[in-house]
Design an enzyme around this catalytic site. Structure first.
Site, short mmCIF file in Angstrom:
data_model
loop_
_atom_site.label_atom_id
_atom_site.label_comp_id
_atom_site.label_asym_id
_atom_site.label_seq_id
_atom_site.Cartn_x
_atom_site.Cartn_y
_atom_site.Cartn_z
CD GLU A 1 45.41 35.14 40.17
OE1 GLU A 1 44.59 35.82 39.82
OE2 GLU A 1 46.37 35.31 41.30
CG HIS B 1 45.28 39.19 41.23
ND1 HIS B 1 44.00 38.42 41.38
CD2 HIS B 1 45.29 40.30 42.04
CE1 HIS B 1 43.33 39.29 42.16
NE2 HIS B 1 43.83 40.27 42.48
CB CYS C 1 45.02 40.95 46.34
SG CYS C 1 44.01 42.23 45.48
#
Length: 371
Positions: free
Chosen positions: A345, A343, A257
């Site tokens: 995660e 992202h 990001c």
């Protein structure tokens, strides 16, 4: 518990457009750039994501608050959004492991929120007219006064916000006896990123956003991580220099990001503010290297200029957003460096991209073997 007599509230956009709704019961006025998230779940993770710092969040899901809150489902220790706009706010919640209602959660942090807004019309309006500053008011302030105050709110373009959310002092996550040591630059890092690294036998030292390469290097890490975060990447001069020095040493580095954008800027590749950013948990990405598709979690209002990246002799695009062709991932040909705009995660979101953490570990292993 009923709230049938709630006060009228307003959402004022910078172009003068007004949307009416009702206060959830917290009195005040708040300002920020209005944006929307298309995720159907994960509102607590969204509200505590540091990448949303200074932004008014429009929830496109029709019901917000229905499953309450849980202390384990936070990405930072406090709410990061500037305010909330939603259609139906649920004052009652039902979930086995919920600990608190969303209104009580907001009250402790004095977060102003407006409900009963036609969010379908609002999202359509933002999509057509672009991201802009806005104000939520639940305290009866006049429209004229709100307009005057709104003019003083700075634009997101050129705004440095990592300093508002980054840790002030270094701290450690994970097992000190872990196999790998990671130096993480906190530009607005999410807790689940650290959990993903720790679960892969990493001991992480998290540094403030303006830490120098020498400070990170003093930990003697096996690899470096540049995190997500809010605001415009262009003013982040120190992180860009830190990234340049990591690359000069050809040490393993992974950015996501905002960290992805910092790596581009460190190599002279510009970024730009998008007309509308990507925010949601269902964004389609194509892995150009494998030809496979991924459903991803995304949250960004800036992007890397694709033409400049394609013209750089030492970079190649590894992932692209299927909807608009924007750069979703890149890697360097001569350096141990890769990054993605989304992202991996997955908090909240799908798990299609968690392999990227394994790729980072594999790159570290290759570097160890080379030495």
């Amino acid at each position: 518990m009923k709230y049938s007599n709630r006060e009228q509230a307003v959402l004022l956009l910078a172009d003068g457009t007004i949307f009416y709704g009702k206060s959830i019961g917290i009195t005040g006025t708040t300002f920020g750039e209005v944006c929307y998230n298309t995720g159907m779940t994960g509102y607590q993770e969204i509200f505590t994501d540091p990448s949303y710092y200074g932004q008014i969040m429009v929830a496109s899901n029709a019901h917000i608050g229905n499953y309450g809150t849980n202390a384990e489902e936070i990405e930072a220790d406090k709410v990061m959004i500037a305010g909330l706009v939603c259609k139906n706010f649920s004052f009652n919640h039902s979930r086995v492991n919920s600990e608190e209602g969303l209104k009580d959660y907001f009250e402790r942090q004095n977060l102003v929120a407006i409900s009963d807004v036609d969010t379908r019309a609002l999202v359509s309006y933002i999509r057509d007219n672009g991201a802009m500053n806005a104000a939520i008011c639940t305290d009866g302030t006049s429209i004229e006064e709100l307009k005057a105050k709104l003019q003083e709110v700075p634009d997101m373009k050129g705004l440095e916000l990592s300093s508002k959310v980054s840790t002030k002092e270094p701290y450690f996550i994970g097992n000190p006896d872990a196999k790998y040591k990671i130096a993480a630059l906190d530009l607005g890092i999410k807790k689940n990123i650290l959990r993903n690294l720790a679960s892969r036998d990493c001991y992480i030292k998290v540094y403030p956003y303006d830490a120098t390469y020498e400070q990170l290097k003093s930990f003697n890490p096996d690899g470096y991580f540049l995190s997500n975060g809010p605001g415009d990447p262009d003013p982040l001069i120190v992180p860009q220099e830190t990234a340049r020095q990591i690359l000069e040493k050809n040490e393993p580095v992974f950015g996501i990001c905002l960290g992805h954008q910092v790596l581009a800027l460190a190599n002279g590749i510009p970024t730009y503010k998008m007309f509308n950013g990507h925010r949601g948990i269902n964004h389609p990405v194509k892995n150009i290297l494998t030809g496979e598709g991924e459903i991803t979690s995304q949250n960004h209002g800036f992007a890397v200029v694709r033409e400049a990246l394609e013209a750089h002799p030492d970079f190649e695009i590894t992932h692209e957003h299927v909807n608009d062709g924007t750069v979703a991932g890149m890697r360097m040909k001569s350096k141990n460096c890769f990054s993605v705009q989304y992202h991996p995660e997955a908090s909240p979101g799908p798990h299609d991209a968690t392999y990227l953490f394994d790729q980072f570990i594999a790159n570290i292993e290759k570097a160890k073997t080379a030495y």
